[in-house]
Write a protein that holds these residues in place. Structure first.
Motif, PDB file in Angstrom:
ATOM      1  N   LEU A  99      20.712 -10.042  -3.289  1.00  0.00           N
ATOM      2  CA  LEU A  99      21.425 -11.260  -2.964  1.00  0.00           C
ATOM      3  C   LEU A  99      21.334 -12.297  -4.073  1.00  0.00           C
ATOM      4  O   LEU A  99      22.178 -13.170  -4.190  1.00  0.00           O
ATOM      5  CB  LEU A  99      20.866 -11.854  -1.665  1.00  0.00           C
ATOM      6  CG  LEU A  99      21.056 -10.956  -0.447  1.00  0.00           C
ATOM      7  CD1 LEU A  99      20.249 -11.487   0.714  1.00  0.00           C
ATOM      8  CD2 LEU A  99      22.516 -10.908  -0.079  1.00  0.00           C
ATOM      9  N   LEU A 100      20.253 -12.196  -4.860  1.00  0.00           N
ATOM     10  CA  LEU A 100      20.124 -13.177  -5.926  1.00  0.00           C
ATOM     11  C   LEU A 100      21.188 -12.945  -6.977  1.00  0.00           C
ATOM     12  O   LEU A 100      21.649 -13.861  -7.633  1.00  0.00           O
ATOM     13  CB  LEU A 100      18.724 -13.065  -6.558  1.00  0.00           C
ATOM     14  CG  LEU A 100      17.571 -13.310  -5.590  1.00  0.00           C
ATOM     15  CD1 LEU A 100      16.257 -12.929  -6.229  1.00  0.00           C
ATOM     16  CD2 LEU A 100      17.540 -14.758  -5.175  1.00  0.00           C
ATOM     17  N   VAL A 101      21.559 -11.641  -7.139  1.00  0.00           N
ATOM     18  CA  VAL A 101      22.541 -11.325  -8.160  1.00  0.00           C
ATOM     19  C   VAL A 101      23.958 -11.500  -7.644  1.00  0.00           C
ATOM     20  O   VAL A 101      24.828 -12.035  -8.316  1.00  0.00           O
ATOM     21  CB  VAL A 101      22.348  -9.855  -8.623  1.00  0.00           C
ATOM     22  CG1 VAL A 101      23.372  -9.490  -9.640  1.00  0.00           C
ATOM     23  CG2 VAL A 101      20.948  -9.684  -9.179  1.00  0.00           C
ATOM     24  N   LYS A 102      24.184 -11.020  -6.385  1.00  0.00           N
ATOM     25  CA  LYS A 102      25.545 -11.073  -5.859  1.00  0.00           C
ATOM     26  C   LYS A 102      25.512 -11.796  -4.523  1.00  0.00           C
ATOM     27  O   LYS A 102      25.357 -11.169  -3.481  1.00  0.00           O
ATOM     28  CB  LYS A 102      26.053  -9.636  -5.672  1.00  0.00           C
ATOM     29  CG  LYS A 102      27.527  -9.469  -5.947  1.00  0.00           C
ATOM     30  CD  LYS A 102      27.938  -8.000  -5.968  1.00  0.00           C
ATOM     31  CE  LYS A 102      28.122  -7.464  -4.555  1.00  0.00           C
ATOM     32  NZ  LYS A 102      28.767  -6.147  -4.532  1.00  0.00           N
ATOM     33  N   PRO A 103      25.621 -13.126  -4.519  1.00  0.00           N
ATOM     34  CA  PRO A 103      25.395 -13.849  -3.269  1.00  0.00           C
ATOM     35  C   PRO A 103      26.593 -13.935  -2.332  1.00  0.00           C
ATOM     36  O   PRO A 103      26.545 -14.705  -1.382  1.00  0.00           O
ATOM     37  CB  PRO A 103      24.988 -15.247  -3.763  1.00  0.00           C
ATOM     38  CG  PRO A 103      25.477 -15.368  -5.135  1.00  0.00           C
ATOM     39  CD  PRO A 103      25.817 -14.035  -5.669  1.00  0.00           C
ATOM     40  N   THR A 104      27.644 -13.162  -2.535  1.00  0.00           N
ATOM     41  CA  THR A 104      28.817 -13.314  -1.653  1.00  0.00           C
ATOM     42  C   THR A 104      28.482 -13.020  -0.204  1.00  0.00           C
ATOM     43  O   THR A 104      28.899 -13.736   0.694  1.00  0.00           O
ATOM     44  CB  THR A 104      29.962 -12.344  -2.040  1.00  0.00           C
ATOM     45  OG1 THR A 104      29.457 -11.425  -2.994  1.00  0.00           O
ATOM     46  CG2 THR A 104      31.134 -13.074  -2.592  1.00  0.00           C
ATOM     47  N   LEU A 105      27.704 -11.940   0.017  1.00  0.00           N
ATOM     48  CA  LEU A 105      27.353 -11.611   1.395  1.00  0.00           C
ATOM     49  C   LEU A 105      26.536 -12.738   2.021  1.00  0.00           C
ATOM     50  O   LEU A 105      26.699 -13.077   3.185  1.00  0.00           O
ATOM     51  CB  LEU A 105      26.525 -10.325   1.426  1.00  0.00           C
ATOM     52  CG  LEU A 105      27.274  -9.025   1.162  1.00  0.00           C
ATOM     53  CD1 LEU A 105      26.274  -7.903   1.026  1.00  0.00           C
ATOM     54  CD2 LEU A 105      28.246  -8.733   2.275  1.00  0.00           C
TER      55      LEU A 105
END
Lengths: 267, 263, 155
Positions: free
Chosen positions: B40-46
């Motif tokens: 989530l730190l890298v791809k926070p869209t979710l």
């Protein structure tokens, strides 16, 4: 490349106290439709989960394409799963995504293809199952049969080497049944892959299978081509195939003699 | 007679061991979830999507509750203090109560009831309809995709919601105290400025709500993930979420208050 | 709902929470007394500090000019040593300024009051105030009162 895709050897699996598989060994060929049949509750779905690595056997081994499923690292297991497609009994579509997005999901997750390419692939897969026009619907708007077809499109999204079908024919009306039956058969020949169908629907399953394994009470009762099973001398197989009410699987649940029960009250 | 007693003791033993086993499972689950949060730190869209459904949609009930709690606190404080001629301290009483206790605790309880039960139901339903299984077979890790975003969203949203609750509460109290009860507006604001400490009261309140957020989110996602995948099992799971979260929150509140505010 | 709308709403949510935090911190807490500019340190010794606490205010003429930062006990001189942080802008206290421990109101909290002296040199960072008056301890006052009453009676 060997002819056998899935090798199961001496598989033992219990759930609680119930022994589900008691030393099963079978081979599933790399090409063609293989059916695994048996009465309800014999653990056919469990077998698919064992092959897919979601469950661990108590004893024995399962090899898929030469790899021992349960000795793989998580990463390798995930890589292997990308080459397997699975069609669940309920379709198991993600309810908050549209039909298009559901089929696109494995592509988005595991490939770095552009949106345009993904769109083409998704529409082609949907076309193969005849639902290209339904791409924008939500899963809640689909009938049961349509859900399964979308799930099938999703299962073939990554062009797997095998597809596992968990009771695909259960609860379908005759037309959807016919559609699914022909889809499974045609897809298998068109993609030249292995299809494993777990079912207890005798006529439809036998009509498309190349090879059948019949499991009952945790053991393999018989294996062979559909013709062999239909002409089988085994009482179990005969009862199952012909749908006899009474036979090795008894009609009466084990109980005291009826006269004892009736006259119990008096005492 | 003894046979019955022994049976009962044995049953108690089984239940107790079962509870410990469940607790252990929950503990391992928590570690897995935290480990899955790295994506989530890298791809926070979710995460953003979940913060909307968990945080933003709980906002309305928090604001309304905060407003009314603040107003009631003002009234009650006034009635309690006016006998001592100390009604000018209403501002202090309300602020301290909200920042130290009511803000974090009431927000957490409301959160557990609204967002916690929704999380449990969502995840439990995905389990019951084999969506989680399906994801596993598609080589997608449901921990990373489904559970971790929801957990993180809960942990982050809780302090935010608690702060808004306290602020709205103070404003509501101001309206009641100054406009309705005719207290001096200067006294209302200036007394807290002396007595309410940034570190001891506001920061401690935030730490409390962070801990509550962790607990409530953990229980909510665990119950959903671990539920019996039938409609009955789902109902039991959502009930358990609300009950266990509420009890755990109140228990931790006691522990934290004792740790933080004892002199 | 489009993901854009969702992101905007989440952003607003976070912004609202931050705004709420600042509102609370500014208007309701004593944040202003923290790090509000430069300060210098003074010490004062008392026989008895009464109810004085760390972070109690230091006032001159009723205006808060600083805070108590540390309270220690010196076992050699049997005195309490109070360290205070005074705001830099109030740096013109003569070296003979007196520091007393006073009570704000009847039941209020205790604070250190500065009474400026008449010298020309000013207190600098690290200086010690010599003239101090300890807090009034209720028991001592009553004791003094009773003794003085007893003396009066005698006469």
């Amino acid at each position: 490349m060997s002819d056998i895709l899935v090798k199961i050897r001496d598989l033992h699996f219990s759930r609680g106290n119930r022994k589900i598989f008691d030393g099963i060994s079978l081979d599933i060929p790399r090409r063609g439709v293989t059916a695994i049949m048996g009465p309800s509750g014999t653990g056919k779905t469990t077998l698919l989960k064992l092959i897919g690595g979601q469950l661990r056997p108590d004893q024995g081994s399962i090899e898929v394409d030469g790899l021992n499923v349960h000795q793989l690292s998580t990463r390798k297991l995930f890589e292997l799963r990308q080459r397997m497609g699975m069609l669940f009994q309920s379709g198991a579509l993600l309810t908050d995504l549209s039909v298009f997005e559901n089929v696109a999901y494995p592509l988005r997750e595991h490939t770095k293809l552009s949106d345009a390419m993904i769109r083409h692939l998704v529409l082609l897969k949907l076309n193969a199952v005849g639902l290209r026009g339904a791409a924008d619907l939500m899963p809640s708007e689909l009938s049961g049969g349509m859900s399964r077809r979308v799930a099938l499109a999703r299962a073939i999204a990554l062009d797997p080497m095998m597809i596992m079908y968990d009771e695909p024919f259960t609860g379908q009306d005759p037309i959807s049944m016919g559609v699914l039956v022909s889809l499974i058969s045609e897809l298998n020949s068109a993609l030249d892959i292995c299809s494993i169908v777990v079912s207890h629907d005798v006529p439809d399953t036998l009509s498309i299978s190349d090879h059948v394994h019949f499991i009952s009470a945790g053991k393999i009762v018989e294996s062979g081509s559909p013709e062999t099973l239909q002409n089988s001398k085994s009482a179990w197989t005969h009862q199952f195939i012909h749908g006899d009410a009474d036979g090795p699987v008894p009609f009466h649940y084990p109980a005291n003699p009826i006269l004892d029960d009736l006259y119990q009250e008096g005492k | 007679m003894f046979g019955n007693l022994i049976d009962k003791i044995q049953h108690l033993g089984v239940v107790t061991l079962g509870s410990f086993q469940r607790l252990g499972r929950a503990g391992v689950f928590l570690l897995e979830v935290i480990a899955s949060c790295t994506d989530l730190l890298v791809k926070p869209t979710l995460l953003v999507k979940q913060m909307f459904s968990v945080g933003v949609q709980t906002l309305i009930i928090i604001v309304v509750a905060g407003l009314f709690v603040g107003m009631v606190m003002a009234l009650q404080s006034y009635y309690a203090l006016v006998d001592f001629g100390a009604e000018d301290s209403v501002g202090v009483m309300v602020s301290l109560s909200l920042l130290r206790e009511l803000g974090p605790v009431v927000t957490a309880l409301l959160f557990a009831g609204r967002a916690g039960s929704a999380l449990t139901a969502e995840i439990g339903l995905m389990k019951a309809t084999e969506q989680l299984s399906g994801m596993e077979m598609m080589a997608v890790n449901p921990m990373r995709r489904i559970v971790a975003p929801r957990f993180m969203a809960g942990v982050i949203s809780m302090p935010l919601l608690a702060t808004i609750f306290s602020a709205v509460g103070v404003l509501g109290a101001y309206v009641v105290a100054v406009q309705l009860l005719g207290l001096d507006s200067g006294a209302f604001w200036s007394q807290p400025q002396n007595k309410v400490d940034l570190y001891e009261d506001i920061y401690n309140g935030l730490i409390k709500s962070l801990v509550f957020g962790l607990i409530a989110s953990w229980i909510a996602v665990f119950e959903g993930y671990d539920c019996i995948p039938t409609s009955e099992g789902l109902g039991q799971a959502t009930t358990r979420t609300v009950v266990y979260s509420s009890l755990a929150i109140l228990f931790m509140d006691f522990i934290l208050t004792a740790l933080m505010f004892s002199k | 709902m489009t993901s854009r709308k969702i992101e905007i709403l989440v952003g607003l949510f976070v912004a609202a929470a931050i705004a709420a935090f600042f509102m609370l911190a500014m208007s309701v807490s004593n944040m202003s007394s923290y790090g509000g500019g430069d300060s210098y340190e003074l010490k004062a010794k008392f026989d008895n500090i009464g109810g004085l606490k760390v972070r109690s205010p230091v006032a001159a003429g009723g205006v808060t000019i600083g805070r108590v930062t540390e309270i220690q006990y010196n076992s050699d001189s049997y005195e309490a040593v109070v360290s205070m942080s005074i705001e830099e802008q109030y740096n013109k206290f003569p070296v003979d300024t007196a520091a007393s421990i006073l009570t704000s109101g009847l039941l209020g909290e205790q604070f250190v009051g500065f009474d400026p002296g008449a010298e020309e040199d000013f207190l600098k960072n690290g200086d010690v105030i010599d003239l101090t008056q300890s807090a009034l301890v209720l028991e001592q006052i009553i004791g003094q009162f009773l003794y003085s009453k007893a003396d009066e009676e005698k006469e």
